[in-house]
Scaffold this active site. Structure first.
Site, PDB file in Angstrom:
ATOM      1  N   GLY A 198       2.111  -2.823  -1.532  1.00  0.00           N
ATOM      2  CA  GLY A 198       2.309  -4.262  -1.382  1.00  0.00           C
ATOM      3  C   GLY A 198       1.573  -4.877  -0.203  1.00  0.00           C
ATOM      4  CG  ASP A 213       7.430   1.428   1.391  1.00  0.00           C
ATOM      5  OD1 ASP A 213       7.135   2.635   1.523  1.00  0.00           O
ATOM      6  OD2 ASP A 213       7.859   0.947   0.330  1.00  0.00           O
ATOM      7  CB  CYS A 218       9.368  -2.911  -1.083  1.00  0.00           C
ATOM      8  SG  CYS A 218       8.666  -3.713   0.351  1.00  0.00           S
TER       9      CYS A 218
END
Ligand SMILES: [Zn+2]
Length: 453
Positions: free
Chosen positions: A174, A259, A316
């Protein structure tokens, strides 16, 4: 396996070398010389090949394909010299038990050869003219020039600095997708992409270098070909492994677009150890933060941070996020990177930017360095999941030789756990997988069962 020929390729002969009754399928690809290209009437072609390097790289590509796609046999022949219309320019044959493997392998080989082989093509036209066709990195032929590509940005940046810069982007998800697009488009000379993951359908809403027809493919490999389609004047390298400190070799700046906390802290410590500046971003729901770390200017360990366990934080995938949010944050990372590369300083090296995309408010917190922090000075032990037999101590030792990957992932990981296998190779891989799922106290017994004897 890979050959270069200066005479006409014989398809029957090439096909014959792959005759094999155990294979269930053969896929053959032939590239021909055609009589037109981009509106011009072609009369013949000429290939110049840097033979020594091409043979080496060609063999490497075929070995990769053989391993990746379980091929029985694979063969590729590439022409050099003068070719007439209709001649075979390249012949690829792959045999496999399953046709799908053979198709995928052939596709892989074509793409890699176009990107990696030192081959130059000259087109001769019916009107007696001839032109070298720039197709160094590209599926299509490039007839425009580099200066025009950067025309509208040269006045606002230092293009020469960007061209000589080498940037590593860890994570092509992302944050990574928008960061990569912006770095490549701006003309960063070398972009190295590290991502071990494959594309899944639930990623695409925020990872828009990918599309649904590419589900299952390696992100780093697809990202590389998309970026080269966007800007053929740069170099892009793809590494389909988990981040490891050796990926920093020759790199000027790192973008941490991951992440998970374990990888973030590993990147953090490795960058300080090797004095490489890096820009880190994180997203949680509709909020995000960006910070540039410069050696000796303060680190996360200055104030005693320890690597947190991901199970306490989530990412996420667990909490959900809008593509627009990661897109803004990844673009800020790229913008900060371009500023840093062009002028040696940027706004988030002095203070961290916190941004709320719901309220469009921001907060800045100034960095403070502890003068005697050893990590800032590069004196840091990198965390590894390999554990020597002497260090097992109170930890729980689990032999995974008779357990499937699924069974290992679902073990109870309370307390410190050490996985062991025959030689310590599979247990290391599984320990890394478990860590990437947030179990920071999983280790692998170095040397495996042989070291227990
Ligand atoms: Zn520090």
């Amino acid at each position: 396996m890979f050959s270069i020929s200066d005479v006409t390729l014989n398809r029957d002969e090439l096909h014959g070398t792959l005759a094999n009754t155990t294979a269930g399928a053969i896929v053959v690809f032939e590239g021909w010389v055609r009589n037109h290209n981009e509106g011009k009437k072609v009369s013949s072609l000429e290939y110049q090949v840097y033979k020594e390097l091409a043979l080496k790289e060609g063999d490497k590509i075929l070995s990769e394909a053989k391993e990746k796609f379980n091929l029985h046999q694979v063969m590729c022949a590439h022409r050099e010299g003068h070719l007439a219309l209709g001649d075979i320019a390249i012949w690829i044959g792959a045999t496999a038990s399953h046709r799908d493997d053979a198709f995928k392998a052939t596709r892989y080989i074509i793409d890699e050869i176009k990107h990696r082989l030192p081959v130059w093509k000259k087109e001769h036209y019916v009107d007696q003219k001839a032109e070298w066709v720039f197709c160094r990195h590209h599926h299509h032929h490039v007839h425009f020039n580099e200066a025009d590509f950067y025309k509208k940005q040269e006045i606002v940046t230092n293009q020469a600095k960007l061209r000589e810069a080498r940037v590593l982007v860890v994570g092509a998800g992302g944050l990574g997708c928008p960061a990569l697009i912006n770095l490549a488009a701006a003309g960063v000379g070398l972009v190295r992409v590290v991502d071990y993951d494959t594309i899944s359908i639930s990623n695409i809403h925020r990872q828009f270098l990918y599309s649904p027809n590419l589900v299952g493919e390696k992100k780093a490999v697809v990202a590389r070909s998309r970026l080269l389609e966007l800007n053929p004047f740069i170099e892009v390298e793809s590494i389909t492994e988990r981040f490891s400190p050796e990926h920093l070799a020759g790199i000027d700046l790192v973008l941490d677009c991951t992440d998970n906390m374990a990888t973030k802290f590993l990147i953090h410590d490795a960058c300080f150890k090797f004095a490489t500046p890096f820009i880190s971003a994180g997203v949680f729901k509709s909020e995000g933060q960006v910070r540039t770390f410069i050696p000796s200017k303060g680190c996360l360990r200055c104030h005693g941070a320890v690597t947190p366990d991901d199970s306490l934080l989530g990412n996420c995938n667990d909490f959900g996020v809008l593509g627009a949010t990661t897109s803004v944050l990844g673009s800020i990372q790229a913008s900060e990177a371009l500023e840093f590369l062009a002028y040696g300083a940027n706004s988030t090296s002095e203070s961290t930017l916190y941004l709320n995309l719901k309220t469009l408010t921001q907060l800045r917190i100034k960095h403070s360095a502890r003068p005697d922090c050893p990590v800032c000075k590069g004196d840091v032990e990198l965390e590894t999941c390999d554990l020597e037999v002497e260090s097992i101590g109170e930890a729980r030792l689990i032999d995974i030789r008779n357990l499937s990957d699924e069974e290992v992932k679902n073990l109870n990981f309370t307390g410190k756990v050490v996985l062991s296998c025959h030689r310590g190779v599979r247990s290391r891989k599984m320990a890394e997988v478990c860590r990437s799922q947030g179990h920071q106290h999983v280790f692998s017994l170095k040397g495996g069962a042989t070291s227990l004897a």
